[in-house]
Enzyme design. Structure first.
Site, PDB file in Angstrom:
ATOM      1  N   LYS A  10       0.598  -1.161  -0.535  1.00 32.60           N
ATOM      2  CA  LYS A  10      -0.155  -0.073  -0.203  1.00 32.60           C
ATOM      3  C   LYS A  10       0.772   1.440   0.160  1.00 32.60           C
ATOM      4  CE  LYS A  10      -3.854  -1.911   2.767  1.00 32.60           C
ATOM      5  NZ  LYS A  10      -4.650  -2.204   3.657  1.00 32.60           N
ATOM      6  N   TYR A  50     -11.909  -2.509  -2.852  1.00 32.58           N
ATOM      7  CA  TYR A  50     -13.266  -2.771  -1.649  1.00 32.58           C
ATOM      8  C   TYR A  50     -14.228  -2.459  -1.443  1.00 32.58           C
ATOM      9  CZ  TYR A  50      -8.289  -1.716   0.840  1.00 32.58           C
ATOM     10  OH  TYR A  50      -6.626  -2.131   0.860  1.00 32.58           O
ATOM     11  N   ASN A 113      -2.115   0.084   6.973  1.00 32.35           N
ATOM     12  CA  ASN A 113      -1.012  -1.741   7.856  1.00 32.35           C
ATOM     13  C   ASN A 113       0.176  -2.430   6.744  1.00 32.35           C
ATOM     14  OD1 ASN A 113      -3.272  -2.034   6.118  1.00 32.35           O
ATOM     15  ND2 ASN A 113      -4.247  -3.046   7.967  1.00 32.35           N
ATOM     16  N   HIS A 116      -1.787  -5.149   1.103  1.00 30.30           N
ATOM     17  CA  HIS A 116      -2.567  -5.876   0.963  1.00 30.30           C
ATOM     18  C   HIS A 116      -2.829  -7.349   0.876  1.00 30.30           C
ATOM     19  CE1 HIS A 116      -6.998  -7.017  -0.247  1.00 30.30           C
ATOM     20  NE2 HIS A 116      -6.593  -7.499  -0.890  1.00 30.30           N
ATOM     21  N   GLU A 127      -9.690 -10.411  -7.408  1.00 30.67           N
ATOM     22  CA  GLU A 127      -8.456  -9.400  -6.818  1.00 30.67           C
ATOM     23  C   GLU A 127      -7.691  -9.453  -8.851  1.00 30.67           C
ATOM     24  OE1 GLU A 127      -9.379  -8.505  -2.451  1.00 30.67           O
ATOM     25  OE2 GLU A 127      -7.323  -9.550  -3.230  1.00 30.67           O
TER      26      GLU A 127
HETATM   27  P1  IDP Z   1      -7.763  -6.932   6.101  1.00 36.46           P
HETATM   28  O1  IDP Z   1      -6.694  -5.690   4.640  1.00 36.46           O
HETATM   29  O2  IDP Z   1      -6.412  -8.087   6.778  1.00 36.46           O
HETATM   30  O3  IDP Z   1      -7.585  -8.099   4.601  1.00 36.46           O
HETATM   31  P2  IDP Z   1     -10.480  -5.873   5.932  1.00 36.46           P
HETATM   32  O4  IDP Z   1     -10.860  -6.050   6.802  1.00 36.46           O
HETATM   33  O5  IDP Z   1     -10.222  -6.115   4.132  1.00 36.46           O
HETATM   34  O6  IDP Z   1      -8.601  -6.284   6.656  1.00 36.46           O
HETATM   35  O7  IDP Z   1     -10.540  -4.546   5.637  1.00 36.46           O
HETATM   36  C1  IDP Z   1      -9.160  -3.698   4.192  1.00 36.46           C
HETATM   37  C2  IDP Z   1      -8.659  -2.110   5.271  1.00 36.46           C
HETATM   38  O8  IDP Z   1      -9.732  -1.485   5.504  1.00 36.46           O
HETATM   39  C3  IDP Z   1      -7.634  -2.830   6.025  1.00 36.46           C
HETATM   40  O9  IDP Z   1      -6.671  -3.742   5.983  1.00 36.46           O
HETATM   41  C4  IDP Z   1      -7.982  -1.489   6.822  1.00 36.46           C
HETATM   42  O10 IDP Z   1      -6.270  -0.658   6.614  1.00 36.46           O
HETATM   43  C5  IDP Z   1      -8.378  -0.529   6.613  1.00 36.46           C
HETATM   44  N1  IDP Z   1      -9.626  -0.854   7.876  1.00 36.46           N
HETATM   45  C6  IDP Z   1     -10.661  -2.197   8.405  1.00 36.46           C
HETATM   46  N2  IDP Z   1     -11.146  -2.389   9.428  1.00 36.46           N
HETATM   47  C7  IDP Z   1     -10.747  -0.713   9.319  1.00 36.46           C
HETATM   48  C8  IDP Z   1     -11.414   0.511  10.759  1.00 36.46           C
HETATM   49  O11 IDP Z   1     -11.706  -0.494  10.908  1.00 36.46           O
HETATM   50  N3  IDP Z   1     -10.594   1.433  11.044  1.00 36.46           N
HETATM   51  C9  IDP Z   1     -10.332   2.017   9.840  1.00 36.46           C
HETATM   52  N4  IDP Z   1      -9.337   1.379   8.980  1.00 36.46           N
HETATM   53  C10 IDP Z   1      -9.851   0.117   8.770  1.00 36.46           C
HETATM   54 MG    MG Z   2      -9.174  -7.705   2.759  1.00 36.27          MG
END
Ligand code: IDP
Ligand code: MG
Length: 135
Positions: A10, A50, A113, A116, A127
Protein backbone atom coordinates in the site's frame (compact mmCIF):
# COMPACT_ATOMS: atom_id res chain seq x y z
CA UNK A 1 -2.65 -26.99 -3.46
CA UNK A 2 -0.74 -24.42 -5.52
CA UNK A 3 -2.59 -21.11 -5.27
CA UNK A 4 -2.22 -17.56 -6.52
CA UNK A 5 -2.88 -14.55 -4.30
CA UNK A 6 -3.15 -10.85 -5.05
CA UNK A 7 -0.76 -8.89 -2.85
CA UNK A 8 -0.26 -5.14 -2.79
CA UNK A 9 2.23 -2.94 -0.98
CA UNK A 10 0.00 0.00 0.00
CA UNK A 11 1.07 3.66 -0.33
CA UNK A 12 2.44 3.76 3.25
CA UNK A 13 4.62 0.70 2.62
CA UNK A 14 5.95 2.13 -0.65
CA UNK A 15 6.55 5.57 0.90
CA UNK A 16 8.41 4.05 3.85
CA UNK A 17 10.66 1.96 1.59
CA UNK A 18 9.29 -1.38 2.82
CA UNK A 19 8.58 -2.92 -0.61
CA UNK A 20 11.80 -4.93 -0.69
CA UNK A 21 11.44 -6.06 2.92
CA UNK A 22 7.92 -7.36 2.25
CA UNK A 23 8.91 -9.17 -0.97
CA UNK A 24 11.94 -10.65 0.80
CA UNK A 25 9.69 -12.16 3.45
CA UNK A 26 7.35 -13.73 0.85
CA UNK A 27 10.27 -15.13 -1.17
CA UNK A 28 12.10 -16.35 1.91
CA UNK A 29 9.04 -18.46 2.77
CA UNK A 30 9.28 -20.13 -0.65
CA UNK A 31 6.59 -18.15 -2.49
CA UNK A 32 7.17 -16.84 -6.00
CA UNK A 33 6.33 -13.41 -7.41
CA UNK A 34 4.81 -14.11 -10.86
CA UNK A 35 3.45 -10.61 -11.73
CA UNK A 36 4.52 -7.20 -10.45
CA UNK A 37 3.79 -3.59 -11.33
CA UNK A 38 3.85 -0.16 -9.70
CA UNK A 39 0.91 2.14 -10.31
CA UNK A 40 -1.27 4.77 -8.68
CA UNK A 41 -4.84 3.47 -8.53
CA UNK A 42 -7.65 5.72 -9.74
CA UNK A 43 -10.80 6.13 -7.70
CA UNK A 44 -12.81 3.55 -9.70
CA UNK A 45 -10.17 0.84 -9.26
CA UNK A 46 -9.83 1.65 -5.55
CA UNK A 47 -13.61 1.53 -5.00
CA UNK A 48 -13.88 -1.72 -6.91
CA UNK A 49 -11.01 -3.27 -4.92
CA UNK A 50 -12.66 -2.40 -1.60
CA UNK A 51 -16.24 -2.95 -2.91
CA UNK A 52 -16.94 -5.53 -0.19
CA UNK A 53 -16.52 -2.75 2.40
CA UNK A 54 -18.90 -0.28 0.69
CA UNK A 55 -21.25 1.21 3.29
CA UNK A 56 -18.87 0.69 6.20
CA UNK A 57 -17.69 3.78 8.08
CA UNK A 58 -14.09 3.38 6.93
CA UNK A 59 -14.93 2.84 3.21
CA UNK A 60 -14.21 6.42 2.09
CA UNK A 61 -10.96 6.61 4.01
CA UNK A 62 -9.56 3.31 2.70
CA UNK A 63 -10.49 4.25 -0.88
CA UNK A 64 -8.86 7.69 -0.46
CA UNK A 65 -5.80 6.15 1.11
CA UNK A 66 -5.22 3.34 -1.39
CA UNK A 67 -5.44 5.83 -4.28
CA UNK A 68 -3.24 8.44 -2.54
CA UNK A 69 0.06 7.35 -4.07
CA UNK A 70 1.92 4.56 -5.83
CA UNK A 71 1.33 0.96 -4.83
CA UNK A 72 3.18 -2.19 -5.84
CA UNK A 73 0.67 -4.78 -7.09
CA UNK A 74 1.72 -8.42 -7.33
CA UNK A 75 0.51 -11.91 -8.00
CA UNK A 76 2.28 -14.37 -5.72
CA UNK A 77 2.14 -18.11 -6.23
CA UNK A 78 2.92 -21.14 -4.14
CA UNK A 79 1.69 -24.00 -1.98
CA UNK A 80 -1.25 -22.73 0.12
CA UNK A 81 -0.19 -19.23 -0.91
CA UNK A 82 -3.33 -17.47 0.32
CA UNK A 83 -3.10 -18.67 3.93
CA UNK A 84 0.71 -18.48 3.99
CA UNK A 85 0.66 -14.86 2.83
CA UNK A 86 -2.05 -13.85 5.33
CA UNK A 87 0.15 -15.38 8.03
CA UNK A 88 3.24 -13.47 6.88
CA UNK A 89 1.17 -10.23 6.69
CA UNK A 90 -0.47 -10.60 10.12
CA UNK A 91 -3.81 -9.50 11.57
CA UNK A 92 -5.69 -6.51 10.13
CA UNK A 93 -5.24 -4.45 13.31
CA UNK A 94 -1.51 -4.05 13.81
CA UNK A 95 -1.81 -4.21 17.61
CA UNK A 96 -3.32 -7.69 17.17
CA UNK A 97 -0.71 -8.77 14.61
CA UNK A 98 1.95 -11.12 15.93
CA UNK A 99 5.49 -9.81 16.22
CA UNK A 100 7.35 -11.36 13.29
CA UNK A 101 4.50 -10.58 10.90
CA UNK A 102 4.82 -7.57 8.58
CA UNK A 103 2.03 -5.65 10.33
CA UNK A 104 3.29 -6.75 13.76
CA UNK A 105 6.77 -5.51 12.97
CA UNK A 106 6.12 -2.32 10.97
CA UNK A 107 2.63 -0.89 11.66
CA UNK A 108 0.58 0.64 14.46
CA UNK A 109 -2.59 1.92 12.78
CA UNK A 110 -5.28 -0.14 11.03
CA UNK A 111 -5.58 2.48 8.29
CA UNK A 112 -1.88 2.27 7.45
CA UNK A 113 -1.09 -1.42 7.70
CA UNK A 114 1.40 -1.63 4.80
CA UNK A 115 0.12 -4.53 2.76
CA UNK A 116 -3.04 -6.03 1.27
CA UNK A 117 -3.41 -9.76 0.64
CA UNK A 118 -6.37 -11.74 -0.72
CA UNK A 119 -8.42 -13.50 1.97
CA UNK A 120 -9.63 -16.50 -0.08
CA UNK A 121 -9.49 -18.32 -3.41
CA UNK A 122 -12.49 -16.48 -4.85
CA UNK A 123 -11.31 -13.03 -3.78
CA UNK A 124 -7.86 -13.81 -5.14
CA UNK A 125 -9.32 -14.67 -8.56
CA UNK A 126 -11.42 -11.46 -8.56
CA UNK A 127 -8.57 -9.23 -7.38
CA UNK A 128 -6.06 -10.67 -9.88
CA UNK A 129 -8.59 -10.07 -12.69
CA UNK A 130 -9.26 -6.53 -11.43
CA UNK A 131 -5.60 -5.48 -11.16
CA UNK A 132 -3.98 -7.58 -13.90
CA UNK A 133 -6.79 -8.37 -16.37
CA UNK A 134 -7.93 -11.81 -17.46
CA UNK A 135 -4.74 -12.76 -19.33
P1 IDP B 1 -7.42 -7.01 5.59
O1 IDP B 1 -6.61 -5.96 4.85
O2 IDP B 1 -6.64 -7.59 6.74
O3 IDP B 1 -8.00 -8.06 4.68
P2 IDP B 1 -10.13 -5.92 5.76
O4 IDP B 1 -11.08 -6.20 6.87
O5 IDP B 1 -10.38 -6.54 4.44
O6 IDP B 1 -8.65 -6.24 6.28
O7 IDP B 1 -10.11 -4.32 5.60
C1 IDP B 1 -9.47 -3.74 4.50
C2 IDP B 1 -8.60 -2.59 4.97
O8 IDP B 1 -9.44 -1.56 5.46
C3 IDP B 1 -7.67 -2.95 6.14
O9 IDP B 1 -6.44 -3.47 5.72
C4 IDP B 1 -7.49 -1.62 6.81
O10 IDP B 1 -6.46 -0.85 6.20
C5 IDP B 1 -8.83 -0.93 6.58
N1 IDP B 1 -9.71 -1.09 7.75
C6 IDP B 1 -10.32 -2.22 8.17
N2 IDP B 1 -11.03 -2.01 9.28
C7 IDP B 1 -10.88 -0.70 9.58
C8 IDP B 1 -11.38 0.16 10.63
O11 IDP B 1 -12.11 -0.26 11.51
N3 IDP B 1 -10.98 1.47 10.58
C9 IDP B 1 -10.17 1.97 9.61
N4 IDP B 1 -9.68 1.20 8.61
C10 IDP B 1 -10.03 -0.11 8.60
MG1 MG C 1 -9.47 -7.93 3.23
Amino acid sequence: MIERSFVMIKPDGVRRGLTGECIRRFEQRGLKVVELKMLTAGRALAENHYGVHRGKPFFESVVDFISSGPVVAMVIEGESAIAAIRQIVGATRPLEAAPGSIRGDFALEVGENIVHASDGVETATQEIALWFGQG
